[in-house]
Design an enzyme around this catalytic site. Structure first.
Site, PDB file in Angstrom:
ATOM      1  N   SER A   1       3.900  -2.172  10.198  1.00  0.00           N
ATOM      2  CA  SER A   1       5.358  -2.295  10.336  1.00  0.00           C
ATOM      3  C   SER A   1       5.898  -3.669   9.942  1.00  0.00           C
ATOM      4  CB  SER A   1       5.801  -1.919  11.760  1.00  0.00           C
ATOM      5  OG  SER A   1       5.442  -0.575  12.037  1.00  0.00           O
TER       6      SER A   1
ATOM      7  N   GLU B   1      -6.543   4.860   8.041  1.00  0.00           N
ATOM      8  CA  GLU B   1      -6.350   6.277   7.712  1.00  0.00           C
ATOM      9  C   GLU B   1      -7.608   6.861   7.080  1.00  0.00           C
ATOM     10  OE1 GLU B   1      -2.746   5.597   5.536  1.00  0.00           O
ATOM     11  OE2 GLU B   1      -1.762   5.043   7.413  1.00  0.00           O
TER      12      GLU B   1
ATOM     13  N   GLY C   1       3.051   2.369  10.738  1.00  0.00           N
ATOM     14  CA  GLY C   1       4.010   3.458  10.556  1.00  0.00           C
ATOM     15  C   GLY C   1       4.774   3.810  11.815  1.00  0.00           C
TER      16      GLY C   1
ATOM     17  N   HIS D   1      -9.304   1.417   5.153  1.00  0.00           N
ATOM     18  CA  HIS D   1      -8.009   1.533   5.841  1.00  0.00           C
ATOM     19  C   HIS D   1      -8.189   2.474   7.040  1.00  0.00           C
ATOM     20  CE1 HIS D   1      -3.856   2.599   6.663  1.00  0.00           C
ATOM     21  NE2 HIS D   1      -3.521   1.486   6.032  1.00  0.00           N
TER      22      HIS D   1
ATOM     23  N   GLU E   1      -4.976  -4.731  10.759  1.00  0.00           N
ATOM     24  CA  GLU E   1      -3.913  -3.744  10.949  1.00  0.00           C
ATOM     25  C   GLU E   1      -4.131  -3.030  12.279  1.00  0.00           C
ATOM     26  OE1 GLU E   1      -2.172  -2.593   6.792  1.00  0.00           O
ATOM     27  OE2 GLU E   1      -3.627  -1.101   7.434  1.00  0.00           O
TER      28      GLU E   1
ATOM     29  N   ASN F   1       0.874  -1.175   0.000  1.00  0.00           N
ATOM     30  CA  ASN F   1       0.000   0.000   0.000  1.00  0.00           C
ATOM     31  C   ASN F   1       0.909   1.223   0.000  1.00  0.00           C
ATOM     32  OD1 ASN F   1      -1.776   2.057   0.516  1.00  0.00           O
ATOM     33  ND2 ASN F   1      -2.348   1.374   2.575  1.00  0.00           N
ATOM     34  N   TRP F   2       1.008   1.836  -1.158  1.00  0.00           N
ATOM     35  CA  TRP F   2       1.947   2.963  -1.293  1.00  0.00           C
ATOM     36  C   TRP F   2       1.417   4.241  -0.650  1.00  0.00           C
ATOM     37  CZ3 TRP F   2       3.814   2.744  -7.132  1.00  0.00           C
ATOM     38  CH2 TRP F   2       4.395   1.490  -7.369  1.00  0.00           C
ATOM     39  N   LYS F   3       0.138   4.245  -0.282  1.00  0.00           N
ATOM     40  CA  LYS F   3      -0.483   5.432   0.310  1.00  0.00           C
ATOM     41  C   LYS F   3      -0.262   6.636  -0.634  1.00  0.00           C
ATOM     42  CE  LYS F   3      -0.043   3.249   4.779  1.00  0.00           C
ATOM     43  NZ  LYS F   3       0.094   3.359   6.228  1.00  0.00           N
TER      44      LYS F   3
ATOM     45  N   GLY G   1       3.108  -1.108   4.242  1.00  0.00           N
ATOM     46  CA  GLY G   1       3.154   0.323   3.930  1.00  0.00           C
ATOM     47  C   GLY G   1       4.572   0.745   3.598  1.00  0.00           C
ATOM     48  N   GLY G   2       5.255   1.321   4.575  1.00  0.00           N
ATOM     49  CA  GLY G   2       6.584   1.904   4.376  1.00  0.00           C
ATOM     50  C   GLY G   2       7.562   1.023   3.605  1.00  0.00           C
TER      51      GLY G   2
END
Ligand code: 13P
Length: 255
Positions: free
Chosen positions: A216, A100, A176, A98, A170, A12-14, A237-238
């Site tokens: 993470s 967010e 993150g 998600h 999640e 997930n590149w956000k 993510g990251g």
């Protein structure tokens, strides 16, 4: 790795990567992952990079996902993207709900359930996210929160659609932050979700659903997480923003 369900690992590149950056990232991934067939591999770029990435991954084993989708088919919904628009770029998966989007865009379980129906109606596959906050975990309400989200966000899906839905667990406190849930903590919630699905649907449906862990996930913890019996993939993510780390995560889960 000997798994009951095929692993599905998604990046997930956000809100990251221009078209040029997306192109470089995918080029790197393809160099490293061309031969991988045992794991379903998905990248979820921002909408603006879908066209580019879709071209690059034609005839490869990488699949394309979107990070959100409108529940409406078309019309006066400024800023929204429909299923048909995603399908033009051969999108197969859509991340929904998600944390967010729940936190910053006020998405509710009810809305996520409506979107999940729209995703299935378009023959796409939803990745429905659930997860507790740190306060909720510390006050001992994790299972209650997850149960409400699972029941609410998947409301109205029949067993066949449920079996073809991916759930991403999640924990919000692990996103993150560099804090991963321990494998034990993650497995416990995944097993809880599967038991819940068995009680809402039936054992067979619950056995078919793939449940990803997100929060993470890194090259050094992915394999241990994925080796748990009820963890069937990862939503990254990251570490999905660099070809090296995303490819390492996937490679570490082979065999
Ligand atoms: P991180 O891997 O950066 O913690 O993000 C997890 C996530 O939110 C994936 O959807």
């Amino acid at each position: 790795m000997n798994k009951e369900r095929k692993l599905v690992i998604a990046g997930n590149w956000k809100m990251n990567k221009t078209v040029a950056e997306a192109s470089d990232l995918v080029e790197g991934l393809l160099l490293d992952l061309k031969d991988v067939k045992e794991i379903d591999m998905v990248v979820c770029p921002p909408f603006t990079a879908l066209a580019q990435v879709s071209q690059q991954i034609l005839s490869t084993s990488l699949r394309l996902g979107a990070q959100n989708m409108s529940q409406h088919a078309s019309g006066a919904y400024t800023g929204e993207i429909s299923a048909q628009m995603l399908k033009e770029f051969s999108v197969r998966y859509v991340i929904l709900g998600h944390s967010e989007r729940r936190q910053f865009f006020h998405e509710t379980d009810e809305l996520v359930a409506i979107k999940a129906q729209a995703v299935h109606a378009a023959s796409l596959r939803p990745i429905v996210c659930v997860g507790e906050t740190l306060d909720e975990r510390e006050s001992g309400t994790t299972e209650k929160v997850i149960e409400t989200q699972v029941r609410g966000s998947l409301a109205g899906l029949d067993a066949a659609k449920m079996a073809d839905t991916i759930i991403a667990y999640e924990p919000v406190w692990a996103i993150g932050t560099g804090k991963t849930a321990s494998t034990g903590q993650a497995q416990e919630v995944h097993a809880f979700i599967r038991r819940l699905l068995a009680s809402i649907y039936d054992e067979n449906t619950a056995r078919l659903v793939r449940i990803q862990y997100g929060g993470s996930v890194k090259p050094n913890n992915a394999r241990e997480l994925m080796s748990q019996p009820d963890i069937d993939g990862a939503l990254v993510g990251g570490a999905s923003l660099e070809a090296r780390s995303f490819a390492q995560i996937i490679r570490s889960c082979l065999n």
